[in-house]
Scaffold this motif. Sequence first.
Motif, PDB file in Angstrom:
ATOM      1  N   THR A  21       0.836  -1.206   0.000  1.00 13.85           N
ATOM      2  CA  THR A  21       0.000   0.000   0.000  1.00 13.85           C
ATOM      3  C   THR A  21       0.865   1.248   0.000  1.00 13.85           C
ATOM      4  OG1 THR A  21      -1.771  -1.179   1.157  1.00 13.85           O
ATOM      5  CG2 THR A  21      -1.831   1.227   1.240  1.00 13.85           C
ATOM      6  N   GLU A  22       1.975   1.192   0.702  1.00  8.90           N
ATOM      7  CA  GLU A  22       2.886   2.345   0.743  1.00  8.90           C
ATOM      8  C   GLU A  22       3.434   2.652  -0.646  1.00  8.90           C
ATOM      9  OE1 GLU A  22       2.398   0.771   4.738  1.00  8.90           O
ATOM     10  OE2 GLU A  22       2.878  -0.193   2.825  1.00  8.90           O
ATOM     11  N   ALA A  23       3.794   1.609  -1.381  1.00 10.26           N
ATOM     12  CA  ALA A  23       4.327   1.807  -2.729  1.00 10.26           C
ATOM     13  C   ALA A  23       3.254   2.344  -3.670  1.00 10.26           C
ATOM     14  CB  ALA A  23       4.898   0.493  -3.266  1.00 10.26           C
ATOM     15  N   VAL A  24       2.043   1.865  -3.515  1.00  9.12           N
ATOM     16  CA  VAL A  24       0.930   2.363  -4.334  1.00  9.12           C
ATOM     17  C   VAL A  24       0.696   3.841  -4.054  1.00  9.12           C
ATOM     18  CG1 VAL A  24      -1.556   2.210  -4.767  1.00  9.12           C
ATOM     19  CG2 VAL A  24      -0.189   0.117  -4.549  1.00  9.12           C
ATOM     20  N   ALA A  25       0.686   4.207  -2.784  1.00 10.55           N
ATOM     21  CA  ALA A  25       0.466   5.609  -2.403  1.00 10.55           C
ATOM     22  C   ALA A  25       1.497   6.520  -3.067  1.00 10.55           C
ATOM     23  CB  ALA A  25       0.520   5.753  -0.881  1.00 10.55           C
ATOM     24  N   GLU A  26       2.765   6.116  -3.011  1.00 11.86           N
ATOM     25  CA  GLU A  26       3.824   6.923  -3.609  1.00 11.86           C
ATOM     26  C   GLU A  26       3.691   6.981  -5.122  1.00 11.86           C
ATOM     27  OE1 GLU A  26       8.736   7.208  -3.682  1.00 11.86           O
ATOM     28  OE2 GLU A  26       7.716   5.668  -2.485  1.00 11.86           O
ATOM     29  N   ALA A  27       3.301   5.854  -5.730  1.00 10.31           N
ATOM     30  CA  ALA A  27       3.202   5.790  -7.189  1.00 10.31           C
ATOM     31  C   ALA A  27       2.126   6.708  -7.743  1.00 10.31           C
ATOM     32  CB  ALA A  27       2.942   4.354  -7.632  1.00 10.31           C
ATOM     33  N   VAL A  28       1.081   6.966  -6.964  1.00 10.97           N
ATOM     34  CA  VAL A  28      -0.017   7.815  -7.459  1.00 10.97           C
ATOM     35  C   VAL A  28       0.056   9.240  -6.907  1.00 10.97           C
ATOM     36  CG1 VAL A  28      -1.526   5.843  -7.848  1.00 10.97           C
ATOM     37  CG2 VAL A  28      -1.671   7.078  -5.669  1.00 10.97           C
ATOM     38  N   GLY A  29       1.178   9.593  -6.264  1.00 12.45           N
ATOM     39  CA  GLY A  29       1.394  10.995  -5.917  1.00 12.45           C
ATOM     40  C   GLY A  29       1.226  11.383  -4.476  1.00 12.45           C
TER      41      GLY A  29
ATOM     42  N   VAL B 122       1.218   7.821   3.440  1.00 11.48           N
ATOM     43  CA  VAL B 122       0.329   6.681   3.229  1.00 11.48           C
ATOM     44  C   VAL B 122      -0.968   6.853   4.002  1.00 11.48           C
ATOM     45  CG1 VAL B 122       1.273   5.253   5.118  1.00 11.48           C
ATOM     46  CG2 VAL B 122       0.249   4.158   3.102  1.00 11.48           C
ATOM     47  N   SER B 123      -0.924   7.544   5.138  1.00 14.29           N
ATOM     48  CA  SER B 123      -2.157   7.775   5.907  1.00 14.29           C
ATOM     49  C   SER B 123      -3.097   8.699   5.142  1.00 14.29           C
ATOM     50  CB  SER B 123      -1.834   8.347   7.285  1.00 14.29           C
ATOM     51  OG  SER B 123      -1.160   9.588   7.173  1.00 14.29           O
ATOM     52  N   ALA B 124      -2.546   9.714   4.468  1.00 16.47           N
ATOM     53  CA  ALA B 124      -3.387  10.604   3.660  1.00 16.47           C
ATOM     54  C   ALA B 124      -3.986   9.837   2.487  1.00 16.47           C
ATOM     55  CB  ALA B 124      -2.563  11.779   3.154  1.00 16.47           C
ATOM     56  N   PHE B 125      -3.180   8.971   1.876  1.00 16.59           N
ATOM     57  CA  PHE B 125      -3.690   8.154   0.766  1.00 16.59           C
ATOM     58  C   PHE B 125      -4.833   7.253   1.241  1.00 16.59           C
ATOM     59  CE2 PHE B 125      -3.466   3.847  -1.125  1.00 16.59           C
ATOM     60  CZ  PHE B 125      -3.988   4.154  -2.369  1.00 16.59           C
ATOM     61  N   ARG B 126      -4.645   6.578   2.391  1.00 14.60           N
ATOM     62  CA  ARG B 126      -5.691   5.697   2.896  1.00 14.60           C
ATOM     63  C   ARG B 126      -6.981   6.469   3.163  1.00 14.60           C
ATOM     64  NH1 ARG B 126      -1.447   2.886   6.139  1.00 14.60           N
ATOM     65  NH2 ARG B 126      -1.238   0.759   5.267  1.00 14.60           N
ATOM     66  N   ARG B 127      -6.842   7.667   3.706  1.00 15.25           N
ATOM     67  CA  ARG B 127      -8.029   8.470   4.022  1.00 15.25           C
ATOM     68  C   ARG B 127      -8.776   8.868   2.747  1.00 15.25           C
ATOM     69  NH1 ARG B 127      -8.262  13.649   3.700  1.00 15.25           N
ATOM     70  NH2 ARG B 127      -5.996  13.902   3.882  1.00 15.25           N
ATOM     71  N   VAL B 128      -8.059   9.350   1.733  1.00 14.65           N
ATOM     72  CA  VAL B 128      -8.705   9.783   0.493  1.00 14.65           C
ATOM     73  C   VAL B 128      -9.301   8.585  -0.237  1.00 14.65           C
ATOM     74  CG1 VAL B 128      -8.340  10.863  -1.753  1.00 14.65           C
ATOM     75  CG2 VAL B 128      -7.218  11.802   0.271  1.00 14.65           C
ATOM     76  N   PHE B 129      -8.565   7.489  -0.295  1.00 17.72           N
ATOM     77  CA  PHE B 129      -9.072   6.297  -0.979  1.00 17.72           C
ATOM     78  C   PHE B 129     -10.374   5.832  -0.322  1.00 17.72           C
ATOM     79  CE2 PHE B 129      -9.525   1.875  -2.118  1.00 17.72           C
ATOM     80  CZ  PHE B 129      -9.008   1.782  -3.396  1.00 17.72           C
ATOM     81  N   THR B 130     -10.401   5.796   0.989  1.00 17.49           N
ATOM     82  CA  THR B 130     -11.605   5.347   1.706  1.00 17.49           C
ATOM     83  C   THR B 130     -12.776   6.279   1.465  1.00 17.49           C
ATOM     84  OG1 THR B 130     -10.210   4.344   3.424  1.00 17.49           O
ATOM     85  CG2 THR B 130     -12.518   4.724   3.975  1.00 17.49           C
ATOM     86  N   GLU B 131     -12.505   7.590   1.414  1.00 18.19           N
ATOM     87  CA  GLU B 131     -13.574   8.563   1.151  1.00 18.19           C
ATOM     88  C   GLU B 131     -14.145   8.382  -0.245  1.00 18.19           C
ATOM     89  OE1 GLU B 131     -11.800  12.355   1.723  1.00 18.19           O
ATOM     90  OE2 GLU B 131     -11.912  12.288   3.927  1.00 18.19           O
TER      91      GLU B 131
END
Length: 318
Positions: free
Chosen positions: A280-288, A292-301
Amino acid sequence: MSEVDWLSHLLRIVTVTGQLEVRCAYGAPWRVTWEQAAPNEIPYHVIVSGRAILEYPQTRTTQELVAGDIVLLPHGAAHMLHDGSGQTPVRTHEHQGSAGWVLSENDGQGEKLDLMCGRFFITPPHDRLIRNYMPANLVARGRNRHGEDLAGSASDQLAGLVRLMRMESAGDRAGGRAILDALSSALFTLVLRASSEGEQAPEGLLALAGHPRLAPAIAALFADPARAWKLPDLAGLCGMSRATFMRHFQDRLGCSALDLLTDLRMSLAANALKKPAISTEAVAEAVGYQSVSAFRRVFTERMRMTPGEWRRQAQHRA
């Protein structure tokens, strides 16, 4: 791929397949009805010859379609096609060919119609992206109102594609189903191209892509969604002030450029999360996302589930 080819970039993110289902050969009076489509399905209709009235029972709105018109319904709304006479339709009889699609005919003696109907399938969760940024219906014209092909244009290409589909659906030849499905997939792309290149592009993403001053921003977002885009950067690409850019973008899309960027990133992330070897960390970085916590929050929203839940669901479907 051209840096400005936003449509190819979109279709690298969103997997779309097509399927021809019914070829209709009717004489008036006739009527065909479709219920609300499933979330990941987009009905389409091609008027090969004749004319039809497209009607939405829920809104009681109608639209005339003529030979060469192709209609897509990205929101999958319940609808009907009919001859417009208001008379009781003649009973139909169906025959299923070996290629899998159905020939539906009637014995009506009135004005003749040749119609091809099918569906496009959007791989989840990208149906959300399509529905959010496409209008309720798209009508592309393979001919002008005088019945002439529009030489050299996307509409001219559509007319050629429809001719191929008509010829292939006229018989039961080897490979017919595979060819028709492939042509149906190409139909989706050509309708979007024709709609964005038209003089009056519909609302949503196609209106943005067809707007000469806003198109550079759309091309940039699709070409490199992981970049840390700021509004002044995008406005500068369009030769506008930040405020002017925001106003024009919001007027045509109904949301901000950063909203679109976020949705593109989430669709890219959904694709990457299908791969078990990528964290998940690598995915977060790959999409900008640096966090990773910010990515998880936006993805969940946006996706209404966590990245982990989506990954497990995707692996279960596979």
